[in-house]
Design an enzyme around this catalytic site. Structure first.
Site, PDB file in Angstrom:
ATOM      1  N   GLU A   5      15.310   4.973   4.471  1.00 19.91           N
ATOM      2  CA  GLU A   5      15.800   5.891   3.431  1.00 19.91           C
ATOM      3  C   GLU A   5      14.635   6.126   2.480  1.00 19.91           C
ATOM      4  OE1 GLU A   5      17.891   2.702   2.719  1.00 19.91           O
ATOM      5  OE2 GLU A   5      19.226   2.965   4.406  1.00 19.91           O
TER       6      GLU A   5
ATOM      7  N   ASP B  23      21.050  -7.537  10.592  1.00 21.59           N
ATOM      8  CA  ASP B  23      21.991  -8.592  10.967  1.00 21.59           C
ATOM      9  C   ASP B  23      21.475  -9.290  12.214  1.00 21.59           C
ATOM     10  OD1 ASP B  23      24.310  -8.328   9.137  1.00 21.59           O
ATOM     11  OD2 ASP B  23      24.380  -6.304   9.939  1.00 21.59           O
TER      12      ASP B  23
ATOM     13  N   THR C 242      16.318   2.843  10.651  1.00 16.53           N
ATOM     14  CA  THR C 242      16.348   4.084   9.870  1.00 16.53           C
ATOM     15  C   THR C 242      15.882   3.756   8.462  1.00 16.53           C
ATOM     16  OG1 THR C 242      18.064   5.151  11.190  1.00 16.53           O
ATOM     17  CG2 THR C 242      17.819   5.899   8.911  1.00 16.53           C
TER      18      THR C 242
ATOM     19  N   SER D 117       0.829  -1.213   0.000  1.00 14.49           N
ATOM     20  CA  SER D 117       0.000   0.000   0.000  1.00 14.49           C
ATOM     21  C   SER D 117       0.860   1.259   0.000  1.00 14.49           C
ATOM     22  CB  SER D 117      -0.921   0.018   1.220  1.00 14.49           C
ATOM     23  OG  SER D 117      -1.806  -1.079   1.184  1.00 14.49           O
TER      24      SER D 117
ATOM     25  N   GLY E 184       4.012   1.358  -1.308  1.00 11.26           N
ATOM     26  CA  GLY E 184       4.599   1.386  -2.642  1.00 11.26           C
ATOM     27  C   GLY E 184       3.643   1.938  -3.675  1.00 11.26           C
TER      28      GLY E 184
END
Length: 178
Positions: free
Chosen positions: A122, A112, A120, A96, A98
């Site tokens: 981007e 990891d 965070t 939704s 996207g």
């Protein structure tokens, strides 16, 4: 192998997966929905330098939301603090999100084993779009690992993103030696 909802719940009970705050309604068939935190950040300089400590300006989104602009990289953060002690977490955008033209990560979708923090994001957009603190933004998918882990992320001496925070964190590429 991707963990199912039942396996995620079992790993939470064992303490191998930690999600704070946790909401059972956010658990999907094989993922857990995470939400956009209240802070965003942008870089101060128009030209970023991979060898320099690029500074960011952090700001709090108002409850009525904030309009993201194309051509600007926004750093966001998840509301949820997570820990993964026996699985590899992957963060993917919700479909939704996207479909609104929002990308939540450029390259950093994999965590990891031993990652303990907020995520965070981007964030970039294809057109102007208003986003809100607390809106569903992504989903965590957990993969089983094969074999023993020698060094967990939260115990690595050179891990750059271990300091617990509820704000976006800028690139720490400048700490690498190359």
């Amino acid at each position: 192998m991707i963990l199912t909802d039942q396996q995620i719940l079992a790993e939470i009970e064992r303490g191998n997966i930690v999600i704070e705050p946790y909401d059972r309604t956010c658990l999907g068939t094989n993922s857990y929905d995470v939400h956009l935190g209240r802070y965003l950040a942008t870089y101060r300089d128009a030209v970023l330098d991979a060898r320099a400590h690029n500074q960011i300006d952090v700001f709090e989104m108002p409850p009525e939301g904030f309009v993201l602009q194309p051509g600007t990289l926004y750093l966001g953060v998840t509301e949820e603090y997570t820990e993964s002690h026996a699985q590899v977490p992957f963060l993917e955008g919700k479909s939704s999100v996207g479909r609104l033209g929002i990308d939540i990560h450029a390259t950093a979708g994999k965590g990891d084993v031993g990652f303990c923090n907020t995520w965070t994001l981007e964030i970039s957009v294809t057109q102007q779009v208003r986003v809100y603190p607390g809106m569903p933004i992504g989903q965590l998918i957990y993969f089983a690992v094969q074999g023993d882990v020698q060094t967990f992320y939260n115990r690595k001496a050179n891990a750059k993103y271990n300091e617990r925070t509820d704000k976006p964190v800028e690139s720490m590429m400048w700490k690498n030696t190359w």
